[in-house]
Design a protein around this motif. Sequence first.
Motif, PDB file in Angstrom:
ATOM      1  N   PRO A  13      -0.781   8.826   2.991  1.00 17.79           N
ATOM      2  CA  PRO A  13      -1.500   9.275   1.743  1.00 17.79           C
ATOM      3  C   PRO A  13      -2.866   9.026   1.225  1.00 17.79           C
ATOM      4  O   PRO A  13      -3.236   9.345   0.319  1.00 17.79           O
ATOM      5  CB  PRO A  13      -0.540   8.792   0.555  1.00 17.79           C
ATOM      6  N   TYR A  14      -3.727   8.441   2.198  1.00 11.61           N
ATOM      7  CA  TYR A  14      -4.744   7.992   1.499  1.00 11.61           C
ATOM      8  C   TYR A  14      -5.981   8.872   1.596  1.00 11.61           C
ATOM      9  O   TYR A  14      -7.042   8.590   1.511  1.00 11.61           O
ATOM     10  CB  TYR A  14      -5.041   6.557   2.096  1.00 11.61           C
ATOM     11  N   ALA A  51       0.934  -1.275   0.011  1.00  7.17           N
ATOM     12  CA  ALA A  51       0.105  -0.094  -0.145  1.00  7.17           C
ATOM     13  C   ALA A  51       0.813   1.208   0.105  1.00  7.17           C
ATOM     14  O   ALA A  51       0.445   2.177  -0.254  1.00  7.17           O
ATOM     15  CB  ALA A  51      -0.942  -0.377   1.227  1.00  7.17           C
ATOM     16  N   LEU A  52       2.144   0.985   0.439  1.00  5.98           N
ATOM     17  CA  LEU A  52       2.899   2.142   0.668  1.00  5.98           C
ATOM     18  C   LEU A  52       3.899   2.558  -0.310  1.00  5.98           C
ATOM     19  O   LEU A  52       4.831   3.279  -0.394  1.00  5.98           O
ATOM     20  CB  LEU A  52       3.436   2.440   1.973  1.00  5.98           C
ATOM     21  N   GLN A  57       9.128   8.070   0.818  1.00  5.51           N
ATOM     22  CA  GLN A  57       9.711   7.964   2.090  1.00  5.51           C
ATOM     23  C   GLN A  57       9.877   6.775   2.774  1.00  5.51           C
ATOM     24  O   GLN A  57      10.713   6.578   3.586  1.00  5.51           O
ATOM     25  CB  GLN A  57       8.737   8.938   3.286  1.00  5.51           C
ATOM     26  N   TRP A  58       8.975   5.795   2.262  1.00  4.93           N
ATOM     27  CA  TRP A  58       9.263   4.211   2.453  1.00  4.93           C
ATOM     28  C   TRP A  58       9.922   3.495   1.709  1.00  4.93           C
ATOM     29  O   TRP A  58      10.240   2.371   1.672  1.00  4.93           O
ATOM     30  CB  TRP A  58       8.015   3.713   2.974  1.00  4.93           C
ATOM     31  N   SER A  86       5.938  13.097   7.545  1.00  3.66           N
ATOM     32  CA  SER A  86       4.954  12.071   6.616  1.00  3.66           C
ATOM     33  C   SER A  86       3.629  11.845   7.153  1.00  3.66           C
ATOM     34  O   SER A  86       3.733  11.382   8.189  1.00  3.66           O
ATOM     35  CB  SER A  86       5.587  11.181   6.398  1.00  3.66           C
ATOM     36  N   ARG A  93      18.824   9.290   9.955  1.00  2.00           N
ATOM     37  CA  ARG A  93      17.611   8.953  10.430  1.00  2.00           C
ATOM     38  C   ARG A  93      17.238   7.561  11.142  1.00  2.00           C
ATOM     39  O   ARG A  93      16.538   7.610  12.293  1.00  2.00           O
ATOM     40  CB  ARG A  93      16.552   9.118   9.294  1.00  2.00           C
ATOM     41  N   TYR A 104       5.224   5.556  -2.353  1.00  2.00           N
ATOM     42  CA  TYR A 104       5.770   6.886  -1.596  1.00  2.00           C
ATOM     43  C   TYR A 104       7.251   6.793  -1.201  1.00  2.00           C
ATOM     44  O   TYR A 104       7.687   5.815  -0.501  1.00  2.00           O
ATOM     45  CB  TYR A 104       4.812   7.084  -0.213  1.00  2.00           C
TER      46      TYR A 104
END
Lengths: 805, 228
Positions: B64-65, A437-438, A443-444, B61, A465, A441
């Motif tokens: 995003p949904y 699902a991510l 950042q992941w 962050s 980080r 993106y």
Amino acid sequence: MHDLPQQILSWFATRSWSLHPHQKDMLARKDAPATLLIAPTGGGKTMAGFLPTLAELADGSHAGLHTLYVSPLKALAADIKRNLTGPVAEMGLPIRIEDRTGDTPSSRKRRQRADPPHILLTTPESLALMVSYEDAARTFKGLQRVIVDEVHALAESKRGDQLMLALSRLQALCPDLRRVGLSATVDDPAAIANRLARHPDPCPILMADPGPAPNIRMLEVSDAPPWAGGGAAYSIPAVLDQIRQHTTTLIFHNTRAQAEIFFHNLWLANDEGLPIGIHHGSLDRVQRERVEGAMVRGELRAVVCTGSLDLGIDWGDVDLVIQIGAPKNVKRLVQRIGRANHRYNAPSKALLVPANRFEVVECRAALEAARAGDLDGDPLPPGPRDVLCQHILIAACAGPFSADDLYAEVTGAGAYAALSRTAFDVCLEFCATGGYALRAYDQWQRLLQRPDGLWQLRDPRATARIRMNLGTIQDTDTLKVRLRRSRGGKPLGEIEEGFAATLTAGDTFLIAGQIVRYEGLRDMTVEVTRNAAKKPKVATFNGTKFATSTQLSDRILRILNQEHWLGLPDHTADWLALQRQVSHMPRAGRLLVESFPHDGREHICAYGFAGRNAQQTLGLLLTKRMEELGLDPLGFVATDYATLIWGLERVTDPHALFDLDALRDGLEGWLAENAVMKRAFRAAATIAGLIERNTPGQRKSGRQATFSSDILYDTLRKYDPDHLLLDITREEALRGLVDFGRIEEMMFRVGDRIDLVRLSRISPLAAPLLLEVGKIPIKGTGIERLMAQEAEALMQTSGLADLAQ
Amino acid sequence: MTSSTAVMLNNISAGFDVTFHGARLTALAARALWWGADTTLVVSDLHLGKSERVARRTGVSLPPYETHDTLDRLETLIAALSPTRVICLGDTFDDDLAASSLTTSDRARLQALMQGRHWIWVEGNHDPAPPALGGDPVAELRLGALAFRHIASPDAVGEISGHYHPKVRLRGQSRPAFLLDKSRLIMPAFGTYTGGLRSTDAALTALMDKRALAILTGARALPCPMPR
């Protein structure tokens, strides 16, 4: 006799000391790849662990790091450094000893990586950090031994899992590394040995003489304990008496908040001004160190403390341990009692102080169990995958890695020995992309696979980080508390962000044993002034709420069902007799459910005796069932032995409510939406690196972190229900915070033997629950009904209802 | 101003009916306004692309949904009510860049919703320039006695606006709410992660009449006197 170097032998000789048998054994087995030593505190356990190291370093020929010592507490590392440096200097051994914890200045840390001492004393987190550096191989070059202190405490936590993964890494760098574990008395030594050794190396267990049986009693107090709460203020005069009669007393509490309150009350009653200190994890380091120093110098007569003093720090001449509040777990009680009388072969002396009426029974049960040596414990779960995810990221920080090698390394840790390659690959995939699902993106997207097959960080700058977010301790977010005016002055300690958010200027609370007035928040620091008020608003630091163990619950039920309570004080026996007279006594193999009206609401109280976590889950599941059955529940509260639920409608059919299948069906749907689950998710997501608590240049507030983790949770549930982290969350919640296993076990024991007793008013056993803190409101049809009623009433009284015709 | 008892059309379009400057309007529990006689649906403050903007601006962050979820709810509402006209009352996009960085599939979904309807974009303070999506961009809109604009103006009469994201607390529960008095109606935000402003805030108590009504959204639309 032993092939000990002359310097060490003469040091022992000048003191006319001889080696304990287990210290000899440890020397004899010094070449074994892994050894677990189980010894009572004060049995020279630490020396037993370090003697082989001192012997090997005595000729001064070893260059670089030789022995790594890991303890769960920073304070313990500092303490060991003190206790080791002295003898080493007196023996004239050419050995450099340093500690390295979160408190070590970064300049020294850098130096330690380039030029490590012979013996380095550290914590699991600091070790994980060291392993994450590119130059780890150089730092650890020549490492021979690792000593894991208090390994029983570590083995039961994610910190231990992280440590063992780091040791696997070290073992790959230093194949001849030998491991030694030092442990207090435990119920299942073989399980700990299995975690300690490299899988499948054998790990022999050495048992030292446990010493004489401890002398434990309940403290006799003329006043009766209160009905509920954990303060035990009633016992203050009796406790002060005991402090007077002993040289040094440790007063253990189960939570920090309780320790603060007790300390405050103790001082109010301390007319002679006996030197008494307080020590817990929320206090500022400087304050803690001052107390520790005073303790070592023998300047304190008593220390009020929590688990921060649980572990084997040598506090000098402690001759009495007082446990305030039921110990909840016999093993922990026995370990705490071991804090007293560090002289080998002298019995430890301990007093139990029940904080409320029910705890009188609990303490009695714990006492009997401790005397019988009946320790409680659950089997250790397999290694958690969120910790593995963090370990994968740590490995990536150190440099490109091969998945095959890392898998081999990971399965070398006992906890992960049974980890399948598929499960490992799912974790790797999560670290690489964030999961299905991510994956869109950036950042992941953290790892990429190079053409040569090795995995590396997509962006090398990510190391900063990742390192900032390393560790598995889930502290609730805390804010520093400082006195106003003393700009840059000494912080008093820390309070939970959630607690700080409830404060308004003028509120008073307790911290570091004093009452302070909240003035305001400035640069993420809580500013306070001193206040002379006597009654503070209480600081609710995160108090670890332990659940009473199954073994202890069984003993409690047996005591409740004795015909006479000869071993119990009159006030408690009378209370139990009244319960038997007006209602029923809860019994093993049956489930007592009381139903009664109280304060305009219908109540039920279910005595499951399944421990706090399971009773809380039962509350959540039952209220959900009640929603379905139209019973409009409004809220509930749980203790270790019962769950009390209130609502708008009366319960008449307990079997419809306590239908295990329906409860189990409800579990999955309910799990999804409840706060416990979200908290479990937040913890797992933080450990696995999905949520970053710390970002360069800014610290994310707890509220922000909760906000994003709740949204992430909902998102994943909706769009990626099979996501690794949801899987981890479910697994952990079922075991720990949710503890559904104990509900199932209870329901299985009970079968259909549910006794619904209708009472005209609240029963003696149920009454204390009303006074419990931590009531949980149910946001369902009940509250909707009340909101609608209130809106309607407001419309009527405002006269606006006429307009709405 | 008069209003009647709550009507239940069906679950999604449950609401509370009010008569406002001659128009019969339903304040929906789903945080939108339905003007049945005119088959017009009004939604305010969708803040599409909020997480993207927050991530872009602060580096913090957010997942995003939210755009997805806001569109899901809008689709359900449009399917249930079949409006001929939809008025987006400003701050539809979190900013201009968010409007242009809408994903292809979100853009397609939005355009499918717009298909066959009169779609009006009222400008907001977050998205002053109209997005290149079709539909009619306007600064404000008059329909009969009703005026539609993003931010309430103090002297307006018969005005429907958004912007403030009003919230009301009742029995410890905070809910997005409509605020209504004889001159104006302020809409709750429709977007998924929009925060809110308590009705007790000076900005809202100054705008709203002493006898203002709040209509809480949630499981059902719940009218009560506006807490001040």
